[in-house]
Design a protein around this motif. Structure first.
Motif, PDB file in Angstrom:
ATOM      1  N   VAL A  57       0.871  -1.171   0.000  1.00  0.00           N
ATOM      2  CA  VAL A  57       0.000   0.000   0.000  1.00  0.00           C
ATOM      3  C   VAL A  57       0.915   1.231   0.000  1.00  0.00           C
ATOM      4  CG1 VAL A  57      -1.851  -1.163   1.289  1.00  0.00           C
ATOM      5  CG2 VAL A  57      -0.114   0.139   2.547  1.00  0.00           C
ATOM      6  N   TYR A  58       0.361   2.417  -0.231  1.00  0.00           N
ATOM      7  CA  TYR A  58       1.163   3.640  -0.176  1.00  0.00           C
ATOM      8  C   TYR A  58       1.582   3.927   1.269  1.00  0.00           C
ATOM      9  CZ  TYR A  58       0.780   5.256  -5.005  1.00  0.00           C
ATOM     10  OH  TYR A  58       0.920   5.382  -6.362  1.00  0.00           O
ATOM     11  N   GLY A  59       2.806   4.448   1.421  1.00  0.00           N
ATOM     12  CA  GLY A  59       3.316   4.801   2.738  1.00  0.00           C
ATOM     13  C   GLY A  59       3.384   6.311   2.913  1.00  0.00           C
ATOM     14  N   VAL A  87      10.074   0.946   9.880  1.00  0.00           N
ATOM     15  CA  VAL A  87      11.244   1.601   9.294  1.00  0.00           C
ATOM     16  C   VAL A  87      11.608   0.888   7.993  1.00  0.00           C
ATOM     17  CG1 VAL A  87      13.653   2.240   9.630  1.00  0.00           C
ATOM     18  CG2 VAL A  87      12.061   2.317  11.573  1.00  0.00           C
ATOM     19  N   HIS A  88      11.602   1.646   6.895  1.00  0.00           N
ATOM     20  CA  HIS A  88      11.873   1.082   5.571  1.00  0.00           C
ATOM     21  C   HIS A  88      13.332   1.295   5.210  1.00  0.00           C
ATOM     22  CE1 HIS A  88       7.534   1.512   5.761  1.00  0.00           C
ATOM     23  NE2 HIS A  88       7.410   0.705   4.714  1.00  0.00           N
ATOM     24  N   ILE A  89      13.982   0.221   4.757  1.00  0.00           N
ATOM     25  CA  ILE A  89      15.401   0.269   4.416  1.00  0.00           C
ATOM     26  C   ILE A  89      15.578  -0.162   2.960  1.00  0.00           C
ATOM     27  CG2 ILE A  89      16.071  -0.181   6.805  1.00  0.00           C
ATOM     28  CD1 ILE A  89      16.653  -3.073   6.063  1.00  0.00           C
ATOM     29  N   VAL A 142      11.946  -2.613  17.104  1.00  0.00           N
ATOM     30  CA  VAL A 142      11.758  -1.832  15.876  1.00  0.00           C
ATOM     31  C   VAL A 142      11.235  -2.749  14.767  1.00  0.00           C
ATOM     32  CG1 VAL A 142      14.185  -2.154  15.142  1.00  0.00           C
ATOM     33  CG2 VAL A 142      12.860  -0.216  14.254  1.00  0.00           C
ATOM     34  N   ALA A 143      10.329  -2.222  13.960  1.00  0.00           N
ATOM     35  CA  ALA A 143       9.794  -2.952  12.804  1.00  0.00           C
ATOM     36  C   ALA A 143      10.566  -2.515  11.565  1.00  0.00           C
ATOM     37  CB  ALA A 143       8.306  -2.635  12.645  1.00  0.00           C
ATOM     38  N   VAL A 144      11.105  -3.489  10.806  1.00  0.00           N
ATOM     39  CA  VAL A 144      11.952  -3.176   9.648  1.00  0.00           C
ATOM     40  C   VAL A 144      11.419  -3.860   8.395  1.00  0.00           C
ATOM     41  CG1 VAL A 144      14.325  -3.190   8.768  1.00  0.00           C
ATOM     42  CG2 VAL A 144      13.928  -3.177  11.230  1.00  0.00           C
ATOM     43  N   ALA A 165       7.453   4.832   7.903  1.00  0.00           N
ATOM     44  CA  ALA A 165       6.220   5.056   7.136  1.00  0.00           C
ATOM     45  C   ALA A 165       5.108   4.130   7.575  1.00  0.00           C
ATOM     46  CB  ALA A 165       6.477   4.875   5.641  1.00  0.00           C
ATOM     47  N   PRO A 166       4.030   4.717   8.077  1.00  0.00           N
ATOM     48  CA  PRO A 166       2.792   3.956   8.217  1.00  0.00           C
ATOM     49  C   PRO A 166       2.067   3.999   6.873  1.00  0.00           C
ATOM     50  CG  PRO A 166       2.448   6.168   9.044  1.00  0.00           C
ATOM     51  CD  PRO A 166       3.878   6.105   8.531  1.00  0.00           C
ATOM     52  N   SER A 167       0.964   3.295   6.746  1.00  0.00           N
ATOM     53  CA  SER A 167       0.151   3.410   5.544  1.00  0.00           C
ATOM     54  C   SER A 167      -0.357   4.852   5.430  1.00  0.00           C
ATOM     55  CB  SER A 167      -1.005   2.412   5.598  1.00  0.00           C
ATOM     56  OG  SER A 167      -1.688   2.518   6.836  1.00  0.00           O
ATOM     57  N   ARG A 249       0.794  -6.340  21.334  1.00  0.00           N
ATOM     58  CA  ARG A 249       2.112  -6.593  20.755  1.00  0.00           C
ATOM     59  C   ARG A 249       2.274  -5.755  19.489  1.00  0.00           C
ATOM     60  NH1 ARG A 249       6.274  -8.227  23.283  1.00  0.00           N
ATOM     61  NH2 ARG A 249       7.150  -9.258  21.460  1.00  0.00           N
ATOM     62  N   ALA A 250       1.251  -5.705  18.656  1.00  0.00           N
ATOM     63  CA  ALA A 250       1.243  -4.763  17.531  1.00  0.00           C
ATOM     64  C   ALA A 250       0.208  -3.718  17.923  1.00  0.00           C
ATOM     65  CB  ALA A 250       0.875  -5.426  16.221  1.00  0.00           C
ATOM     66  N   PRO A 251       0.677  -2.607  18.474  1.00  0.00           N
ATOM     67  CA  PRO A 251      -0.252  -1.642  19.073  1.00  0.00           C
ATOM     68  C   PRO A 251      -1.350  -1.197  18.108  1.00  0.00           C
ATOM     69  CG  PRO A 251       1.983  -1.125  19.670  1.00  0.00           C
ATOM     70  CD  PRO A 251       2.078  -2.209  18.632  1.00  0.00           C
ATOM     71  N   GLY A 252      -1.081  -1.251  16.798  1.00  0.00           N
ATOM     72  CA  GLY A 252      -2.098  -0.854  15.838  1.00  0.00           C
ATOM     73  C   GLY A 252      -3.342  -1.705  15.926  1.00  0.00           C
TER      74      GLY A 252
HETATM   75  O1  TXA Z   1       2.897  -2.875   3.993  1.00  0.00           O
HETATM   76  C1  TXA Z   1       3.118  -2.185   4.980  1.00  0.00           C
HETATM   77  O2  TXA Z   1       3.579  -2.658   6.030  1.00  0.00           O
HETATM   78  C2  TXA Z   1       2.814  -0.676   4.884  1.00  0.00           C
HETATM   79  C3  TXA Z   1       3.787  -0.076   3.872  1.00  0.00           C
HETATM   80  C4  TXA Z   1       3.673   1.434   3.804  1.00  0.00           C
HETATM   81  O3  TXA Z   1       5.092  -0.466   4.167  1.00  0.00           O
HETATM   82  N1  TXA Z   1       2.941  -0.047   6.170  1.00  0.00           N
HETATM   83  C5  TXA Z   1       2.029  -0.218   7.159  1.00  0.00           C
HETATM   84  O4  TXA Z   1       2.264   0.545   8.285  1.00  0.00           O
HETATM   85  O5  TXA Z   1       1.087  -0.954   7.059  1.00  0.00           O
HETATM   86  P1  TXA Z   1       1.184   0.771   9.434  1.00  0.00           P
HETATM   87  O6  TXA Z   1       1.800   1.763  10.339  1.00  0.00           O
HETATM   88  O7  TXA Z   1      -0.115   1.139   8.852  1.00  0.00           O
HETATM   89  O8  TXA Z   1       1.110  -0.591  10.167  1.00  0.00           O
HETATM   90  C6  TXA Z   1       2.221  -1.019  10.902  1.00  0.00           C
HETATM   91  C7  TXA Z   1       1.825  -1.906  12.026  1.00  0.00           C
HETATM   92  C8  TXA Z   1       1.050  -1.203  13.117  1.00  0.00           C
HETATM   93  O9  TXA Z   1      -0.046  -2.001  13.492  1.00  0.00           O
HETATM   94  C9  TXA Z   1       2.066  -1.100  14.244  1.00  0.00           C
HETATM   95  O10 TXA Z   1       1.444  -1.143  15.490  1.00  0.00           O
HETATM   96  C10 TXA Z   1       2.928  -2.314  14.001  1.00  0.00           C
HETATM   97  O11 TXA Z   1       3.037  -2.395  12.611  1.00  0.00           O
HETATM   98  N2  TXA Z   1       4.280  -2.136  14.548  1.00  0.00           N
HETATM   99  C11 TXA Z   1       5.208  -1.240  14.181  1.00  0.00           C
HETATM  100  N3  TXA Z   1       6.309  -1.335  14.959  1.00  0.00           N
HETATM  101  C12 TXA Z   1       6.072  -2.324  15.833  1.00  0.00           C
HETATM  102  C13 TXA Z   1       6.822  -2.894  16.911  1.00  0.00           C
HETATM  103  N4  TXA Z   1       8.028  -2.464  17.236  1.00  0.00           N
HETATM  104  N5  TXA Z   1       6.249  -3.913  17.597  1.00  0.00           N
HETATM  105  C14 TXA Z   1       5.017  -4.366  17.280  1.00  0.00           C
HETATM  106  N6  TXA Z   1       4.267  -3.849  16.283  1.00  0.00           N
HETATM  107  C15 TXA Z   1       4.779  -2.840  15.567  1.00  0.00           C
END
Ligand code: TXA
Ligand code: MG
Length: 353
Positions: A57-59, A87-89, A142-144, A165-167, A249-252
């Protein structure tokens, strides 16, 4: 660009005023040119925000090593700042700069990277001191992710940093799979939008927690549990459900997600029976005067269903649809990820027949 009606939705959900000029960069995503990317890369270096295409998806990107950029991302998205960013690398070796020295985690990460990167897999590792707390929402992990999209990788490389980048959707809305979606949500809230056409996968990456034993999937995606187990040769568990009251664990996962404005109901069961039942529900809803829409897999191709899911949910919003009935996906392979998003978008409203 000038503000349009899209900005009003941001105000409606109670977000503070953000005003900036948003520049659109249109390019051929398979052959991005350095000079096309450069203004956006410069903006990232200067603490700006750039929305960019990825294969999922778009970031909504900012400098992952700059705490102020992270704060600006949360503000632009209207996202609570305890929800950490991916974090995108652009190079596998960069894992080492972001993670701790834990040898088990690194071994797992390199094994998975050699099979699935670049691609739709995000790995959680214990973080190094290089990563600001703001970026990880205060977590010590950290998420990579190393995306396969050429434009995304060019942007990361040329910015000379890593891109958090989140979505690129406003918090709570369906993710963006085209630049048009991003413009709807982010016009006036980011410095650049890179338009590289429609995302080829259409669902967010699989998130796998390498700090857990066994390795645990926190968000299902195109890289499935079976694929991870095949490569690791050991058990992988899936923890998509969140126990009430637990620290997520994944706060989202604790926020209602991907949701259209209309009421979405998922219907699960035998394919033909589902189709018939959805037809009845839709006809009834129609006759009660609700603007109604049906989402079905058509050809039965799960990848196509996945690719179009967010587009369909956003289209329902564009048409002011009040009731949506969607066919469930089979609970296997990519279908697990489709169901995860559908059930969340439906706020758990599932009818089993
Ligand atoms: O495909 C994808 O992953 C897209 C593109 C843009 O790369 N990004 C994406 O980001 O979906 P976002 O922020 O919408 O979803 C990331 C999820 C969130 O639910 C967040 O809580 C979880 O990853 N997350 C990030 N860092 C984390 C960590 N250290 N531990 C647990 N969960 C983590
Ligand atoms: Mg998201």
């Amino acid at each position: 660009m000038a503000f349009d009606a899209g900005f009003c939705s941001a105000v409606e959900i109670g977000m503070n005023d953000i005003h900036m000029d948003t520049h659109i960069i249109r390019l051929d995503r398979s052959r991005p040119l350095d000079e096309q990317i450069e203004p956006a890369a410069r903006s990232i270096r200067a603490g700006g925000l750039v929305a960019f295409p990825t294969e999922t998806v778009y970031g909504l990107g900012g400098d992952a090593l700059n705490p102020e950029s992270a704060a600006r991302i949360y503000a632009a998205k209207g996202r609570p700042s305890d929800n950490p960013l991916i974090v995108h690398i652009a190079a596998v070796e960069d894992i080492r700069k972001l993670s701790s020295e834990d040898s088990r985690q690194l071994r797992l990460a390199y094994t998975l990277a050699s099979h699935f990167w670049p691609g739709p897999l995000t790995m959680i590792l214990d973080k190094s001191a290089t990563v600001p707390d703001r970026t990880t929402g205060g977590l010590n992990t950290v998420a990579v992710r190393l995306p396969s999209d050429e434009a995304a990788r060019a942007l990361i490389r040329q910015s000379g940093t890593f891109i958090a980048a989140p979505s690129a959707n406003l918090s709570g809305r369906p993710s963006c799979t085209t630049a048009a979606h991003v413009i709807q949500d982010m016009d006036g809230r980011v410095d650049y939008i890179i338009d590289g056409g429609a995302s080829v996968l259409g669902l967010e990456s699989t998130i796998v927690d390498l700090t857990a034993e066994p390795v645990t999937i926190l968000r299902p995606g195109f890289i499935t549990e079976e694929m991870l187990e095949d490569v690791l040769g050991s058990e992988v568990s899936t923890n998509a459900a969140l126990l009430p009251g637990d620290r997520p664990r994944a706060p989202g996962m604790k926020y209602r997600h991907y949701a259209p404005r209309g009421e979405l109901t998922v219907v699960r069961g035998d394919r033909e029976a589902v189709r018939a039942h959805i037809g009845e529900l839709a006809a009834e809803s129609d006759s009660q005067g609700y603007r109604t829409m049906v989402i079905d897999s058509g050809s039965g191709d799960i990848n196509e269903y996945a690719r179009n899911l967010y587009e369909n949910l956003r289209y329902a919003d564009d048409l002011n649809i009040e009731r949506i009935y969607a066919a469930a996906a089979p609970a296997e392979g990519v279908g697990v990820a489709v169901m995860n998003r559908l059930v969340k978008a439906a706020g758990g409203r599932v009818i089993d027949i």
